[in-house]
Design a protein around this motif. Structure first.
Motif, short mmCIF file in Angstrom:
data_model
loop_
_atom_site.label_atom_id
_atom_site.label_comp_id
_atom_site.label_asym_id
_atom_site.label_seq_id
_atom_site.Cartn_x
_atom_site.Cartn_y
_atom_site.Cartn_z
N ASP A 112 -1.22 4.52 -0.99
CA ASP A 112 -1.82 4.46 -2.33
C ASP A 112 -3.26 4.94 -2.39
O ASP A 112 -3.69 5.46 -3.42
CB ASP A 112 -1.75 3.03 -2.87
N THR A 113 -4.03 4.76 -1.32
CA THR A 113 -5.45 5.08 -1.37
C THR A 113 -5.90 5.76 -0.08
O THR A 113 -5.25 5.65 0.97
CB THR A 113 -6.29 3.80 -1.56
N GLU B 254 -13.01 12.84 -2.43
CA GLU B 254 -11.60 12.75 -2.82
C GLU B 254 -11.24 13.74 -3.93
O GLU B 254 -10.19 14.37 -3.88
CB GLU B 254 -11.27 11.32 -3.25
N ASP C 136 -8.42 5.08 1.89
CA ASP C 136 -8.85 4.21 2.98
C ASP C 136 -7.68 3.76 3.86
O ASP C 136 -7.89 3.29 4.98
CB ASP C 136 -9.60 3.00 2.44
N GLN D 285 -7.51 12.99 4.70
CA GLN D 285 -7.83 11.55 4.78
C GLN D 285 -7.72 11.05 6.22
O GLN D 285 -8.53 10.23 6.66
CB GLN D 285 -6.89 10.76 3.88
N GLY E 73 0.78 -1.23 0.00
CA GLY E 73 0.00 0.00 0.00
C GLY E 73 0.81 1.27 0.00
O GLY E 73 0.23 2.36 0.02
#
Length: 320
Positions: free
Chosen positions: A101-102, A178, A104, A234, A44
């Protein structure tokens, strides 16, 4: 129609100008605060870290807070401990020179997993976690998910309980979409952060003054990047669900340790955040006259606290 087109052109020009300004501030920040350590890939993303001391000694892993970077620890604290301990300061996933990477992966269990994967890659199986603020919440996540690999917790002004609302200074990070987060991060956020930095630091350090060299020596200039805003947003949104779920698991905490707060912390209230953790085996201490950033303003006291936690953990085997 002509009026509409003119307005549209002006809006587009404004955002292009803000993006160019953002790029300049980003380049300046990276020049002022270059990469200090090495990077290890995990699932990740990547973890950037700085390592000090003898690897044969007890390992201390230092995890910084919201919108921070590992320089919060290298500012003073790592040098105070490196003679007697193996000290590793990490950039949390997505912060400083680490990546994720994301969105979440901003949730507490995912941040903890990524840091634990990094520690596994380094062959470290008995870390004492030194978490500051949000880094304290990540440290607690690791202690709950990997108790057999966590020797003790030495938490500095940690976030442990869900807040009634996001502290005012971090309110601009409450963006849940996002694409909007990315748009603001790449246009408005960085120039505004540069303009409001003195006020922000006054609030975060209160009642103490922020050090004059914070932007350079403590890595604050790295906050003037789109990625810092996006990651911070985030993180704030990720806490909304993951912290409440974590609180429900505190009864399962088996890792020993303690908590140290600045008694006048203006970001996290010591009584509301620290006192509830006593029932789960964590001691609770405070430093009079200090605020949230004790790792920078009171490093000697923090180092002494960490040493006490490490010595107690070494003297008493941890039950898992």
């Amino acid at each position: 129609m002509n009026t509409f087109l003119i307005i549209l052109v002006l809006i587009v020009a404004f955002f292009i100008g803000m993006n160019l300004w953002t790029r300049k501030l980003t380049a300046d920040g990276q020049k002022r605060v270059p990469q200090l350590g090495d990077i290890i890939a995990v699932n990740g993303g990547n973890i950037h870290y700085v390592e000090r001391g003898d690897p044969s000694q007890q390992t201390l892993v230092m995890i910084h807070g919201l919108t921070g970077q590992l320089q919060h620890f290298t500012y003073a604290l790592t040098d105070l401990l490196a003679d007697d301990y193996h000290v590793i300061a990490v950039d949390r996933p997505g912060c400083g020179y680490s990546t994720r990477d994301t969105a979440d992966l901003g949730r507490l269990p995912e941040q903890g997993r990524m840091i634990q994967e990094f520690l596994d890659a380094k062959g470290i199986t008995d870390a004492i976690l030194v978490g500051h603020s949000l880094g304290g919440a990540v440290s607690l996540a690791m202690a709950l998910d990997y108790p057999e690999k966590t020797k003790a917790l030495a938490l500095l002004a940690p976030l442990t309980q869900k807040l009634p609302s996001t502290p005012q200074v971090f309110k601009p990070l409450e963006i849940r979409t996002e694409w909007l987060r990315s748009l603001i991060g790449n246009t408005l956020a960085v120039p505004l952060a540069a303009k409001t930095a003195p006020h922000t630091l006054d609030v975060v350090f209160a009642p103490e003054p922020a050090p004059a060299d914070f932007l350079d020596r403590a890595g604050g200039a790295l906050g003037l990047r789109p990625s810092a805003f996006i990651t911070g947003s985030q993180d704030v949104v990720g806490l909304e669900t993951s912290l409440e779920a974590q609180m429900a698991r505190y009864g399962d905490l088996t890792v020993p340790g303690g908590i140290l707060y600045g008694a006048q912390d203006a970001i996290l209230q010591p009584r509301a955040q620290g006192d509830p953790m006593a029932q789960f085996g964590l001691s609770n201490e405070r430093i009079d006259g200090t605020g949230h950033m004790i790792l920078i303003t009171a490093p000697e006291t923090c180092a002494a606290f960490i040493r006490r936690i490490a010595e107690t953990a070494s003297a008493e085997p941890k039950a898992v």
